[in-house]
Design a protein around this motif. Structure first.
Motif, PDB file in Angstrom:
ATOM      1  N   UNK A 152       0.841  -1.202   0.000  1.00  0.00           N
ATOM      2  CA  UNK A 152       0.000   0.000   0.000  1.00  0.00           C
ATOM      3  C   UNK A 152       0.878   1.254   0.000  1.00  0.00           C
ATOM      4  N   UNK A 194      -5.477   5.023  -5.395  1.00  0.00           N
ATOM      5  CA  UNK A 194      -6.099   4.552  -4.150  1.00  0.00           C
ATOM      6  C   UNK A 194      -6.780   3.202  -4.373  1.00  0.00           C
ATOM      7  N   UNK A 197      -4.229   0.519  -4.505  1.00  0.00           N
ATOM      8  CA  UNK A 197      -3.710   0.197  -3.169  1.00  0.00           C
ATOM      9  C   UNK A 197      -4.683  -0.729  -2.437  1.00  0.00           C
ATOM     10  N   UNK A 198      -5.971  -0.386  -2.496  1.00  0.00           N
ATOM     11  CA  UNK A 198      -6.952  -1.202  -1.787  1.00  0.00           C
ATOM     12  C   UNK A 198      -7.079  -2.586  -2.414  1.00  0.00           C
TER      13      UNK A 198
END
Lengths: 221, 255
Positions: A152, A194, A197-198
């Motif tokens: 992440x 984002x 990353x998730x």
């Protein structure tokens, strides 16, 4: 950029779908290289620490100092040596993963209960067999926890490499968005980074579940 | 190391020293003292505001246990947000504020982004620090007739201080590091030297900027670490209790 402009210019998105897919792929590859290489280095360091505990302090101190150096500064220090290149970006990205990964791999290997290790010794396991068949499988949750944090973090840092001519999705934020005062690419770049990353976080959690079926059977996460 | 490589490193070292020791780089609006001052202001103001906002929120969550999920998720979301992305996202929103004024257009987004980055570690650590205080102590304090505010200020807060300071330290280092990226939006600070060094192919300026930023971040880390150690009660310190190191807490993401 005017106030009455729509938040996201979907025409721009439609026209640039190929470029968006390409940069997303680049982002994924840059993150993957950093985490895989970082893991290999950290694993070797963790094994060395297990053999000689004295190494732990110095290794943590060096990686801790590297970790504190702001990413743009670390990229900048590498430019005169390795240029505005993927290599510069990856050296910095890898060095950031080492602190997180070494700590978690060492903690994971140490989390194996002493009785389990003794039982393995009693059953005639060699140290290598013990590592491969007992300690590593039991350490998986802690090691994967480290990998999740490292991944992440790296996804976010890859955007900064756009300032040294790399950058994956960061290219949209810096080169297209901020320089031209055009918000759509900024939202696309930041938003997708984002999401990436998730998604990577969830994927790693899935891998952990698959590797530790016994944890599921006993109801623990 | 080959002779060519060694010569290259020596060249870099000498261009760095030449740039750093050039008297003209120590005066004027773009001089090192001004840039360091700008960097400290750009980081210090959002950090202070974040502390003022986050402490009461974190103490409330920690003491009452209400909103604990919020405190935990904030920390996780904060990690996934790319700092450069936050800067970029805020920029279009604040442009109307700076239009037609003398305020540099990059300043409001930088200050807001740094403020937002500084909040989660402080709130999370306030919550965790207070939650980790031995429940028996709190029961004893209540049994002694302390009011809720007294429990908070006389029992929970002193015991949680090292953990809370750890959160502030995390925020401070992150803010000092991320302030470097403000240069992307055209504001001052030490990131200016790095970006100008890259665009002007000026290794001396580039290395000076990077070294100064790195030093500033490391000094911030060491300074807050010392403060944190000093805040541990002497009794606990002598027993080697590492209570101020929050168990299982992931290190702050580099910025």
């Amino acid at each position: 950029m005017t106030p009455d402009e729509p938040l996201i210019d979907f025409d721009w998105v439609a026209r640039n779908l190929d470029e968006i897919a390409r940069r997303l792929g680049e982002h994924l590859v840059m993150t993957g290289i950093a985490v895989v290489v970082g893991f290999l280095i950290s694993f070797a360091l963790a094994l060395a620490i297990r053999r000689s505990r004295r190494l732990y302090g110095p290794i943590l101190a060096v990686s801790g100092v590297l970790y504190t150096i702001p990413s743009l500064a670390l990229f900048a220090l590498l430019i005169p040596i390795t240029g505005l290149s993927l290599l510069s970006a990856e050296i910095a990205l890898v060095s950031y993963t080492v602190l997180i990964l070494v700590r978690n791999i060492v903690a994971g290997l140490e989390s194996v209960p002493a009785d389990v290790t003794e039982a393995a010794i009693g059953m005639g396991f060699t140290p290598l067999e013990r590592l491969r068949r007992i300690e590593l499988p039991l350490a998986v949750p802690v090691i994967v926890a480290g990998l999740r944090i490292a991944t992440v973090t790296t996804v976010g840092l890859v955007t900064v490499t756009s300032l040294i001519g790399q950058g994956g999705l960061g290219y949209f934020i810096v080169v297209v968005g901020i320089r031209d005062f055009f918000p759509t690419p900024i939202y696309i770049g930041a938003g997708l980074s984002i999401v990436l990353a998730l998604a990577a976080d969830v994927a790693l959690l899935g891998i952990q579940r698959a590797l530790t079926p016994w944890a599921r059977a006993s109801g623990a996460a | 190391m080959g002779a060519g490589k060694r010569r290259r490193l020596m060249d870099l070292l000498s261009s760095f020293l030449a740039w750093l020791t050039d008297a003209s780089h120590w005066t004027g609006d773009t001089g090192i003292p001004v840039r360091v001052g700008e960097h400290l202001l750009i980081s210090g103001i959002p950090l202070l505001v974040a502390i003022v906002v986050a402490l009461p929120v974190g103490l409330f969550i920690g003491h009452t246990g209400k909103g604990a999920l919020l405190a935990v998720s904030l920390g996780n979301i904060g990690r996934a947000l790319p700092s450069l992305g936050i800067l970029g996202i805020i920029l279009p929103l604040t442009l109307p504020l700076t239009a037609g004024t003398d305020i540099p257009l990059g300043l409001p987004p930088s200050l807001i982004a740094l403020f937002a980055l500084a909040l989660p570690p402080i709130i999370t650590n306030c919550h965790v620090g207070i939650r980790e205080v031995d429940r028996d102590l709190i029961e004893a304090a209540r049994g002694m007739g302390m009011r809720e505010t007294q429990v908070l200020t006389r029992v929970e807060l002193p015991l949680a201080t090292p953990v809370i300071l750890a959160g502030i330290r995390t925020s401070a280092v992150q803010v000092v590091a991320t302030a470097t990226l403000g240069a992307v939006l055209g504001i001052g600070g030490l990131g200016r030297y790095i970006l100008d060094g890259i665009s002007q192919h000026d290794d001396g300026q580039l290395i000076t900027g990077a070294v100064l930023v790195a030093l500033l971040a490391i000094l911030t880390e060491l300074g807050f670490a010392a403060l944190q150690r000093a805040s541990v009660s002497p009794g606990l310190r002598s027993t080697g209790d590492r209570a101020y190191e929050v168990a299982g807490q992931a290190p702050r993401p580099p910025a």
